[in-house]
Write a protein that holds these residues in place. Structure first.
Motif, short mmCIF file in Angstrom:
data_model
loop_
_atom_site.label_atom_id
_atom_site.label_comp_id
_atom_site.label_asym_id
_atom_site.label_seq_id
_atom_site.Cartn_x
_atom_site.Cartn_y
_atom_site.Cartn_z
N ILE A 97 0.86 -1.18 0.00
CA ILE A 97 0.00 0.00 0.00
C ILE A 97 0.90 1.24 0.00
N ALA A 98 0.31 2.40 -0.24
CA ALA A 98 1.09 3.64 -0.29
C ALA A 98 0.40 4.74 0.48
N ILE A 99 1.21 5.61 1.09
CA ILE A 99 0.70 6.84 1.70
C ILE A 99 1.45 8.00 1.06
N GLY A 155 6.69 3.77 -9.89
CA GLY A 155 6.92 3.70 -8.45
C GLY A 155 5.74 3.17 -7.65
N LEU A 156 4.59 3.06 -8.28
CA LEU A 156 3.42 2.55 -7.58
C LEU A 156 2.94 1.22 -8.14
N GLU A 157 3.79 0.54 -8.86
CA GLU A 157 3.41 -0.78 -9.37
C GLU A 157 3.11 -1.73 -8.22
N ASN A 158 2.07 -2.52 -8.39
CA ASN A 158 1.64 -3.52 -7.41
C ASN A 158 1.02 -2.94 -6.15
N VAL A 159 0.83 -1.61 -6.09
CA VAL A 159 0.18 -1.01 -4.93
C VAL A 159 -1.31 -1.30 -5.00
N GLU A 160 -1.88 -1.79 -3.91
CA GLU A 160 -3.28 -2.20 -3.89
C GLU A 160 -4.21 -1.19 -3.22
#
Length: 398
Positions: free
Chosen positions: A74-76, A153-158
C-alpha cells in the motif's frame, strides 16, 4: 549516522518533525523545482535506514518499508511543492525565497508522512507486507502524480491514502466522504482577434475588447442555462489582457480561466460548449476566437470501503470525524485513484487564514497525531488486505 527512532520518545519525535516542517517552510520550491526538498527528504529517510526506490524522477522520492512477511503493498502520499506567493505571515521562520511560500501546507504534509514512515520503520517486523511512502512533486500544477505513475513507483500497490490540511478546521478534526471529494480542474486560454483602429474611429476596426466582454458574459450561460440546477459547474475567467494605450483599439485580447466540474460526463462536454460560444460571439462581430484547452486532474473519488476504513482508524486515533461537502478545489491525487483504490482525508490544523493566502499558517500540534494516524492506517490496511481471501497467496507455504 542512522537516526535512532527506536529510542526516541514522543516529544523528541514531535520536535524532529516540527524542525523538518520549519526547514522546508524556510526553503520552499515551486513545482518541478523541488531539488533541494528532494535531497532533504532522501537524507531524512536514509537517517532512519528506510529504503529508497531507484526511480527516473527529477524531483520527488518514494521510500519503502517491508515487513518480514511477504504481503500486499500500500502507499501513503504527501506533496512537496510550494506556491508563487510572497509570504506575509508573522512567524519566526518565514520563507527565505522571495515570492515563494508554502501557502498550501505541503511542508506539513511532508512532515506528517515522514513521521509516519519513522513510526512504520519502528514497527517493521510486524508489518504484513510493504508500505511505500510517497513524496510527490508538482501537485500545484496538477500533473505531479502523472510523473510518479510513469516512473512505475506505484506498481503492485493495492491501496493508497493521502491527506490535505484544513486550516479552517480545529485540531483533532478529520474530514472526508466516500465518492466525490474534489472537482475536476481544467484550465483554458482564449485568444480573441479583431482589427485594430484609432479609438476615435471604431467603425474602421473590429473591437476585440467588445468581443471578449461578451464572451465572458455568455460563458456563464453554460452554467445557468445548459447545466442542471442539481449539478455543479464553475467557469471563472481569471485573466484578461488587451491593448497598451488609451486611444487605440487593439488587435487582440487574451483571456485565461478555469473550469471546475464534479462529474466526468459533464466535464467532457464543456470544451465544445465553450467553443460554440466563442465562435458565435466572435463571428457576430466579424472577429475570431480560439480556445486552447489544458485538461487537469479529474475529481477525487474516494473508494467506499477504504473511506469507511479510514474513518474507523481515525476514530481509534481520537479524531472527531466529520462528513465534508465536495469542494471545487482540485487535487491530482485523483490520478492515482483512477488506477488504485484509496481514500483522501482532510486534517484540521486550526489556522486563521485559508489555503493559498499570504498569511496562511497552521498549528504544528497537528503534525504528530497525523503521523500516528497514517502509520496506523497503513499498518492496518496491510492487515486488512492480508486477511482477505484473495490474499491467500501471501501466506508462506510450509
Amino acid at each position: 549516522m542512522v537516526l535512532d527512532i527506536f529510542t526516541k520518545n514522543e516529544s523528541e519525535l514531535e520536535q524532529k518533525l516540527i524542525d523538518v516542517r520549519r526547514n522546508l517552510h524556510q526553503e520552499p520550491e515551486l513545482s518541478n523545482e523541488e531539488v533541494k526538498t528532494t535531497l532533504k527528504i532522501r537524507k531524512w529517510l536514509e537517517e532512519a535506514d528506510i529504503d529508497i526506490l531507484d526511480l527516473p524522477l527529477k524531483t520527488g522520492v518514494i521510500g519503502e518499508i517491508s515487513g518480514n512477511v511477504a504481503g500486499p503493498t500500500i502507499a501513503i502520499r504527501a506533496d512537496i511543492d510550494a506556491l508563487p506567493i510572497h509570504e506575509q505571515a508573522d512567524i519566526p521562520f518565514p520563507s527565505t525565497v522571495p515570492g515563494v511560500m508554502h501557502a498550501c501546507g505541503h511542508d506539513f504534509h511532508t512532515a506528517v508522512i515522514l513521521g509516519a514512515a519513522y513510526l512504520l520503520k519502528k514497527r517493521q517486523e510486524n508489518l504484513k507486507g510493504t508500505v511505500r511512502v510517497l513524496f510527490q512533486p508538482a501537485e500545484e500544477t496538477g500533473h505531479g502524480a502523472k510523473a510518479i505513475l510513469a516512473s512505475k513507483g506505484l506498481e503492485n500497490v493495492e491501496a493508497i491514502f493521502g491527506l490535505h490540511n484544513d486550516p479552517l478546521s480545529e485540531l483533532g478534526v478529520l474530514g472526508t466522504k466516500e465518492g466525490v471529494l474534489t472537482a475536476g480542474v481544467d484550465r483554458f486560454e482564449i485568444e480573441v482577434k479583431g482589427k485594430g483602429s484609432h479609438a476615435a474611429k471604431p467603425e474602421e476596426g473590429i473591437d476585440p475588447i467588445i468581443i471578449a466582454a461578451e464572451i465572458i458574459s455568455r460563458l456563464q450561460t453554460i452554467v445557468s442555462r445548459e447545466t442542471k440546477s442539481s449539478e455543479s459547474v464553475v467557469i471563472s475567467v481569471t485573466q484578461i489582457h488587451g491593448g497598451n494605450t488609451w486611444n487605440v483599439i487593439p488587435e487582440s485580447v487574451y483571456l485565461e480561466g478555469t473550469v471546475r466540474t464534479f462529474k466526468e460526463e459533464i466535464r467532457k462536454t464543456i470544451p465544445a460548449k465553450i467553443e460554440r460560444v466563442l465562435n458565435g460571439v466572435a463571428a457576430s462581430y466579424g472577429g475570431e476566437a480560439r480556445l486552447i484547452w489544458h485538461p487537469g486532474p479529474p475529481s477525487v473519488q474516494n473508494d467506499k470501503e477504504w473511506t469507511l476504513f479510514a474513518k474507523r482508524i481515525a476514530v481509534q486515533n481520537g479524531y472527531k470525524v466529520v462528513e465534508v461537502e465536495p469542494t471545487a478545489g482540485g487535487e491530482d491525487f485523483a490520478f492515482y485513484q483512477q488506477k488504485i483504490r484509496g481514500a483522501f482525508v482532510n486534517i484540521g490544523v486550526a489556522g486563521e487564514y485559508g489555503l493559498h493566502h499570504p498569511k496562511y499558517y497552521l498549528n504544528e500540534e497537528a503534525i504528530l497525531p497525523a503521523s500516528y494516524y497514517f502509520a496506523d492506517l497503513a499498518e492496518q490496511a496491510l492487515v486488512e488486505l492480508y486477511g482477505q481471501s484473495l490474499s491467500a497467496k501471501y501466506i508462506p507455504q510450509v
